[in-house]
Scaffold this active site. Structure first.
Site, PDB file in Angstrom:
ATOM      1  N   CYS A   1     -16.789   2.058 -19.753  1.00  0.00           N
ATOM      2  CA  CYS A   1     -18.118   1.945 -19.143  1.00  0.00           C
ATOM      3  C   CYS A   1     -18.903   0.754 -19.695  1.00  0.00           C
ATOM      4  O   CYS A   1     -19.710   0.147 -18.981  1.00  0.00           O
ATOM      5  CB  CYS A   1     -18.914   3.232 -19.364  1.00  0.00           C
ATOM      6  SG  CYS A   1     -18.166   4.692 -18.592  1.00  0.00           S
TER       7      CYS A   1
ATOM      8  N   CYS B   1     -12.749   1.906 -14.577  1.00  0.00           N
ATOM      9  CA  CYS B   1     -13.179   3.276 -14.254  1.00  0.00           C
ATOM     10  C   CYS B   1     -11.950   4.173 -14.163  1.00  0.00           C
ATOM     11  O   CYS B   1     -11.668   4.778 -13.122  1.00  0.00           O
ATOM     12  CB  CYS B   1     -13.970   3.272 -12.950  1.00  0.00           C
ATOM     13  SG  CYS B   1     -14.928   4.776 -12.679  1.00  0.00           S
TER      14      CYS B   1
ATOM     15  N   GLU C   1       0.824  -1.207   0.000  1.00  0.00           N
ATOM     16  CA  GLU C   1       0.000   0.000   0.000  1.00  0.00           C
ATOM     17  C   GLU C   1       0.861   1.260   0.000  1.00  0.00           C
ATOM     18  O   GLU C   1       0.561   2.229  -0.705  1.00  0.00           O
ATOM     19  CB  GLU C   1      -0.927   0.000   1.219  1.00  0.00           C
ATOM     20  CG  GLU C   1      -2.076  -0.973   1.123  1.00  0.00           C
ATOM     21  CD  GLU C   1      -3.031  -0.615   0.000  1.00  0.00           C
ATOM     22  OE1 GLU C   1      -3.408   0.572  -0.106  1.00  0.00           O
ATOM     23  OE2 GLU C   1      -3.394  -1.512  -0.776  1.00  0.00           O
TER      24      GLU C   1
END
Length: 365
Positions: A208, A201, A42
């Site tokens: 889409c 996205c 992370e």
């Protein structure tokens, strides 16, 4: 949209299903509940592409396989492996966080997101990722990818550059979590948010037509999902020119060395080793006037940082009196400098553009 208003109840269910069918699954930090590995990935992934982290993550783990190994390392060891990833405050916080976990928590990361945020360099989103992936805590991450997914899906039109709006968006994210999730579902949901933002996205040209949320996406229904997230505060970039005084010498054993000095603890390239940096050409040439060789001006090149665009001007000169140079520099710089063999640069934490420059000089030495 306010938290809980208008978000279809099966958002989480559909996302979990999509992630298990189509999400990413082969990344080396996935399929683990080890807080150390999740935390490391992370931190590395903050403002850094996955393709870049794929090179660094295994090397870092090979050198520091657990939090105790990282805590016991020197700052120079950590910086040398981090060199090239950028945002070097992340590496300093990473090292300090490891030391606190080792010293105060017996090498075991706290389990809750709230407790994790008390550690250096662990913000709310990173804490949520560790707690969700490793302990199944129902808490939402809210990194750039996730903000994009949620603001588009709900047509959230608040300005996310404002603190109060970020708090509202976090409440919205919490309201969309799966209800009473198992640890496996919570991990799949969290990974699904990341995957959807990273693969479909996307910031521009979102796919889409392949998105599992397209039938209920309010951003798409409005005709332009890319208008979300709304962010009016624009990043102001400064342009600066830096002159790098690159001093090369041969030491007693005949090897070619470069003079390096540690950068200050704050500012650009903080804590890294670098050739002396000067504000202009005159200052660089004045510094190099004590060297015996003729200064060679190399081609300037650009280096982009988050808030600045640097124009780097390398000036290379040979020094035939390395001991005398070291004495002169010791009187002018706060941080101790030293001669470093050009073939040993991998062991030193250097700014990425300087490492590339010196690698070229080493090849021609």
């Amino acid at each position: 949209m306010k938290p809980g208003e208008g978000a279809p109840g099966d958002f989480a269910r559909r996302l979990i299903h999509w992630q298990r069918e189509h999400g990413r699954s082969g990344l080396p930090w996935q399929a683990t509940r080890d807080p150390y590995r999740v935390w490391l990935s992370e931190v590395m992934l903050q403002q850094t592409q996955v393709s870049t982290v794929l090179d660094y993550f295994p090397r870092f783990l090979a050198r520091f396989p657990d939090v105790q190994a990282l805590a016991g390392a020197s700052s120079d060891e950590v910086m040398s492996l981090w060199s090239g990833l950028g945002y070097y405050s992340r590496a300093r916080n990473l090292h300090r966080c490891a030391q606190i976990v080792a010293e105060q928590y017996g090498g075991v990361f706290p389990a809750s997101a709230q407790a994790l945020t008390t550690l250096p360099g662990i913000g709310a989103s990173t804490a949520a990722a560790i707690a969700a992936f490793c302990h199944g805590e129902p808490v939402s991450i809210l990194d750039g990818n996730v903000r994009r997914v949620l603001t588009r899906f709900t047509a959230f039109d608040g300005d996310v550059s404002q603190g109060a709006v970020q708090k509202t968006l976090h409440e919205l994210a919490q309201s969309m979590l799966p209800k009473a999730p198992s640890a496996a579902d919570m991990a799949a949901y969290t990974q699904g948010l990341m995957d959807l933002g990273a693969t479909l996205c996307t910031r521009s040209k979102p796919a889409c037509e392949r998105c599992p949320m397209r039938s209920d996406c309010k951003g798409l229904a409005g005709g332009d999902p890319t208008r979300y997230p709304v962010k009016t505060r624009k990043l102001k970039r400064r342009h600066e020119s830096w002159w790098l005084a690159v001093v090369i010498s041969s030491v007693a054993d005949g090897s070619s060395c470069v003079w390096l000095e540690r950068r200050p603890d704050r500012g650009i390239w903080a804590g890294l080793y670098c050739s002396p940096v000067l504000a202009d050409e005159a200052a660089a040439l004045a510094m190099l006037s004590d060297c015996s060789g003729e200064p060679q001006h190399l081609e300037p090149f650009a280096h982009s940082l988050t808030h600045r665009e640097l124009r780097l001007h390398p000036v290379v000169v040979r020094c035939d009196a390395p001991d005398a140079w070291a004495t002169v520099r010791a009187a002018h710089c706060e941080e101790k400098g030293q001669w470093v063999d050009l073939i040993d640069l991998a062991d030193w934490g250097l700014p990425a553009p300087l490492r590339t420059l010196l690698a070229g000089l080493a090849g021609s030495a």
